[in-house]
Scaffold this motif. Structure first.
Motif, mmCIF file in Angstrom:
data_model
loop_
_atom_site.group_PDB
_atom_site.id
_atom_site.type_symbol
_atom_site.label_atom_id
_atom_site.label_comp_id
_atom_site.label_asym_id
_atom_site.label_seq_id
_atom_site.Cartn_x
_atom_site.Cartn_y
_atom_site.Cartn_z
ATOM 1 N N GLY A 81 15.973 -7.293 15.886
ATOM 2 C CA GLY A 81 16.176 -7.211 14.443
ATOM 3 C C GLY A 81 17.370 -6.271 14.054
ATOM 4 O O GLY A 81 18.258 -5.781 14.801
ATOM 5 N N VAL A 82 17.083 -5.690 12.718
ATOM 6 C CA VAL A 82 18.055 -4.892 12.016
ATOM 7 C C VAL A 82 17.224 -3.496 11.924
ATOM 8 O O VAL A 82 16.270 -3.525 11.356
ATOM 9 C CB VAL A 82 18.463 -5.172 10.706
ATOM 10 C CG1 VAL A 82 19.437 -4.529 9.985
ATOM 11 C CG2 VAL A 82 19.167 -6.664 10.891
ATOM 12 N N LEU A 83 17.702 -2.502 12.596
ATOM 13 C CA LEU A 83 17.186 -1.002 12.502
ATOM 14 C C LEU A 83 17.973 -0.500 11.201
ATOM 15 O O LEU A 83 19.325 -0.577 11.126
ATOM 16 C CB LEU A 83 17.782 -0.291 13.504
ATOM 17 C CG LEU A 83 17.134 1.295 13.645
ATOM 18 C CD1 LEU A 83 15.594 1.391 13.393
ATOM 19 C CD2 LEU A 83 17.519 1.732 14.838
ATOM 20 N N GLY A 84 17.196 0.211 10.372
ATOM 21 C CA GLY A 84 17.977 0.916 9.220
ATOM 22 C C GLY A 84 16.861 1.852 8.550
ATOM 23 O O GLY A 84 15.817 2.076 9.225
ATOM 24 N N PRO A 85 17.200 2.429 7.457
ATOM 25 C CA PRO A 85 16.273 3.227 6.770
ATOM 26 C C PRO A 85 14.891 2.928 6.150
ATOM 27 O O PRO A 85 15.159 1.512 5.726
ATOM 28 C CB PRO A 85 17.235 3.926 5.930
ATOM 29 C CG PRO A 85 18.207 2.867 5.275
ATOM 30 C CD PRO A 85 18.261 2.289 6.600
ATOM 31 N N ALA A 86 13.931 3.447 6.310
ATOM 32 C CA ALA A 86 12.774 3.052 5.765
ATOM 33 C C ALA A 86 13.070 2.855 4.219
ATOM 34 O O ALA A 86 13.627 3.637 3.639
ATOM 35 C CB ALA A 86 11.560 4.160 6.022
ATOM 36 N N LEU A 87 12.255 2.116 3.648
ATOM 37 C CA LEU A 87 12.315 1.810 2.159
ATOM 38 C C LEU A 87 11.668 2.894 1.226
ATOM 39 O O LEU A 87 10.605 3.595 2.068
ATOM 40 C CB LEU A 87 11.610 0.594 1.967
ATOM 41 C CG LEU A 87 12.374 -0.600 2.616
ATOM 42 C CD1 LEU A 87 11.600 -1.818 2.263
ATOM 43 C CD2 LEU A 87 13.685 -0.793 2.365
ATOM 44 N N VAL A 88 12.038 3.085 0.149
ATOM 45 C CA VAL A 88 11.386 3.790 -0.696
ATOM 46 C C VAL A 88 10.534 2.942 -1.851
ATOM 47 O O VAL A 88 11.106 1.993 -2.147
ATOM 48 C CB VAL A 88 12.307 4.641 -1.772
ATOM 49 C CG1 VAL A 88 11.605 5.243 -3.023
ATOM 50 C CG2 VAL A 88 13.024 5.604 -0.874
ATOM 51 N N HIS A 89 9.134 2.719 -1.741
ATOM 52 C CA HIS A 89 8.376 1.896 -2.544
ATOM 53 C C HIS A 89 8.333 2.398 -4.091
ATOM 54 O O HIS A 89 7.956 3.742 -4.343
ATOM 55 C CB HIS A 89 7.028 1.879 -1.957
ATOM 56 C CG HIS A 89 6.099 0.694 -2.712
ATOM 57 N ND1 HIS A 89 6.387 -0.718 -2.181
ATOM 58 C CD2 HIS A 89 5.025 0.796 -3.359
ATOM 59 C CE1 HIS A 89 5.406 -1.254 -2.925
ATOM 60 N NE2 HIS A 89 4.892 -0.409 -3.550
ATOM 61 N N ASP A 90 8.861 1.358 -4.922
ATOM 62 C CA ASP A 90 8.774 2.113 -6.266
ATOM 63 C C ASP A 90 8.092 1.460 -7.167
ATOM 64 O O ASP A 90 8.168 1.524 -8.380
ATOM 65 C CB ASP A 90 10.520 1.811 -6.790
ATOM 66 C CG ASP A 90 10.585 0.228 -6.705
ATOM 67 O OD1 ASP A 90 9.908 -0.454 -6.433
ATOM 68 O OD2 ASP A 90 11.955 -0.257 -7.176
ATOM 69 N N GLY A 91 6.816 0.835 -6.799
ATOM 70 C CA GLY A 91 5.836 0.355 -7.651
ATOM 71 C C GLY A 91 4.457 0.790 -7.317
ATOM 72 O O GLY A 91 4.279 1.752 -6.361
ATOM 73 N N PRO A 92 3.422 0.268 -7.918
ATOM 74 C CA PRO A 92 2.279 0.703 -7.435
ATOM 75 C C PRO A 92 1.878 0.141 -5.953
ATOM 76 O O PRO A 92 2.471 -0.623 -5.475
ATOM 77 C CB PRO A 92 1.329 -0.366 -8.289
ATOM 78 C CG PRO A 92 2.033 -0.632 -9.441
ATOM 79 C CD PRO A 92 3.359 -0.729 -8.896
ATOM 80 N N LEU A 93 1.103 1.122 -5.311
ATOM 81 C CA LEU A 93 0.809 0.920 -4.061
ATOM 82 C C LEU A 93 0.116 -0.509 -3.837
ATOM 83 O O LEU A 93 -0.813 -0.806 -4.736
ATOM 84 C CB LEU A 93 -0.071 1.881 -3.400
ATOM 85 C CG LEU A 93 0.768 3.130 -2.468
ATOM 86 C CD1 LEU A 93 1.547 3.946 -3.752
ATOM 87 C CD2 LEU A 93 -0.161 4.040 -1.956
ATOM 88 N N PRO A 94 0.296 -1.329 -2.634
ATOM 89 C CA PRO A 94 -0.406 -2.392 -2.524
ATOM 90 C C PRO A 94 -1.952 -2.417 -2.917
ATOM 91 O O PRO A 94 -2.440 -1.283 -2.137
ATOM 92 C CB PRO A 94 -0.178 -2.940 -1.057
ATOM 93 C CG PRO A 94 1.232 -2.250 -0.725
ATOM 94 C CD PRO A 94 1.013 -0.973 -1.675
ATOM 95 N N PRO A 95 -2.563 -3.147 -3.121
ATOM 96 C CA PRO A 95 -4.103 -3.032 -3.056
ATOM 97 C C PRO A 95 -4.854 -3.314 -1.743
ATOM 98 O O PRO A 95 -4.287 -4.015 -0.926
ATOM 99 C CB PRO A 95 -4.621 -4.195 -3.990
ATOM 100 C CG PRO A 95 -3.509 -5.323 -4.088
ATOM 101 C CD PRO A 95 -2.199 -4.513 -3.684
ATOM 102 N N ALA A 96 -5.774 -2.443 -1.483
ATOM 103 C CA ALA A 96 -6.585 -2.511 -0.358
ATOM 104 C C ALA A 96 -7.863 -1.518 -0.452
ATOM 105 O O ALA A 96 -8.164 -1.007 -1.352
ATOM 106 C CB ALA A 96 -5.730 -1.783 0.851
ATOM 107 N N ALA A 108 8.479 4.441 3.978
ATOM 108 C CA ALA A 108 8.016 5.598 4.231
ATOM 109 C C ALA A 108 7.933 6.676 2.910
ATOM 110 O O ALA A 108 7.523 7.873 3.338
ATOM 111 C CB ALA A 108 9.093 6.153 5.106
ATOM 112 N N ALA A 109 8.253 6.099 1.797
ATOM 113 C CA ALA A 109 8.077 7.018 0.689
ATOM 114 C C ALA A 109 7.722 6.118 -0.514
ATOM 115 O O ALA A 109 7.913 4.988 -0.442
ATOM 116 C CB ALA A 109 9.667 7.702 0.393
#
Length: 148
Positions: free
Chosen positions: A54-69, A85-86
Motif C-alpha cells: 500500500g501507501v505509507l504516509g503520515p498518520a491522520l489528525v482526527h478532527d471530529g468526535p472519537l468513534p463510539p466504543a 495518531a492525533a
C-alpha cells in the motif's frame, strides 16, 4: 531501536504525489530520515525493516468526535484503525478517554495541522490500502495497529 518502514508508495504529506519505493527511518519516537527504501537499507544495514503493502504516509489528525466504543481504550484504538495518531483536544473531553489517549501516545492538538513525514518530526505513520482502509498505524514510533 531503529526501524525502517518501507512501502511500494510513499507520501510525505497527504497531498503529495506518491514516490515509488519510499521509506522512513524511525529511531525511538522520531523520524530520522525519509528517503528511498534502497538508500535507507544500504545506509543502515542490519536495521529491522518492516515492508508494508500500500501507501505509507503520515498518520491522520482526527478532527471530529472519537468513534463510539464500549470503553475509553477501545475508542482510542478505533482511531488507530482509521490511521489517526492525533485528535483535536476539544473533541476529547471525557477524562477517561483523555487518559487512554495519553497512555497510548495520541497527540491532542489545539487546532488541526496538516500531517507530514519529516526528519526530526514525531514518528506518526500510517499505511493505507488502495481502497483507503488502514493497514497499519505507528504512533510515536510504536506499531499500535496492524490489520490482520
Amino acid at each position: 531501536m531503529r526501524t525502517i518502514h518501507a512501502a511500494p508508495l510513499l507520501r510525505r504529506t497527504l497531498d503529495d504525489r506518491p514516490v515509488v519505493e519510499g521509506a522512513v527511518l524511525v529511531t525511538g519516537d522520531r523520524i530520522e530520515a525519509v528517503a528511498s527504501a534502497g538508500e535507507l537499507t544500504a545506509a543502515y544495514p542490519g536495521v529491522r525493516v518492516r515492508r508494508w503493502p500500500g501507501v505509507l504516509g503520515p498518520a491522520l489528525v482526527h478532527d471530529g468526535p472519537l468513534p463510539p466504543a464500549p470503553t475509553p481504550r477501545e475508542r482510542v484504538h478505533a482511531l488507530f484503525r482509521l490511521g489517526a495518531a492525533a485528535a483535536l483536544a476539544d473533541q476529547v473531553t471525557d477524562p477517561g478517554v483523555r487518559a487512554a489517549a495519553a497512555r497510548n501516545g495520541v497527540a491532542l492538538l489545539a487546532s488541526a495541522r496538516p500531517p507530514e513525514l519529516a526528519a526530526g518530526g514525531r514518528a506518526d505513520l500510517a499505511v493505507f490500502a488502495d481502497d483507503g482502509s488502514c493497514l497499519a498505524t505507528v504512533v510515536a514510533g510504536r506499531l499500535v495497529h496492524r490489520r490482520a
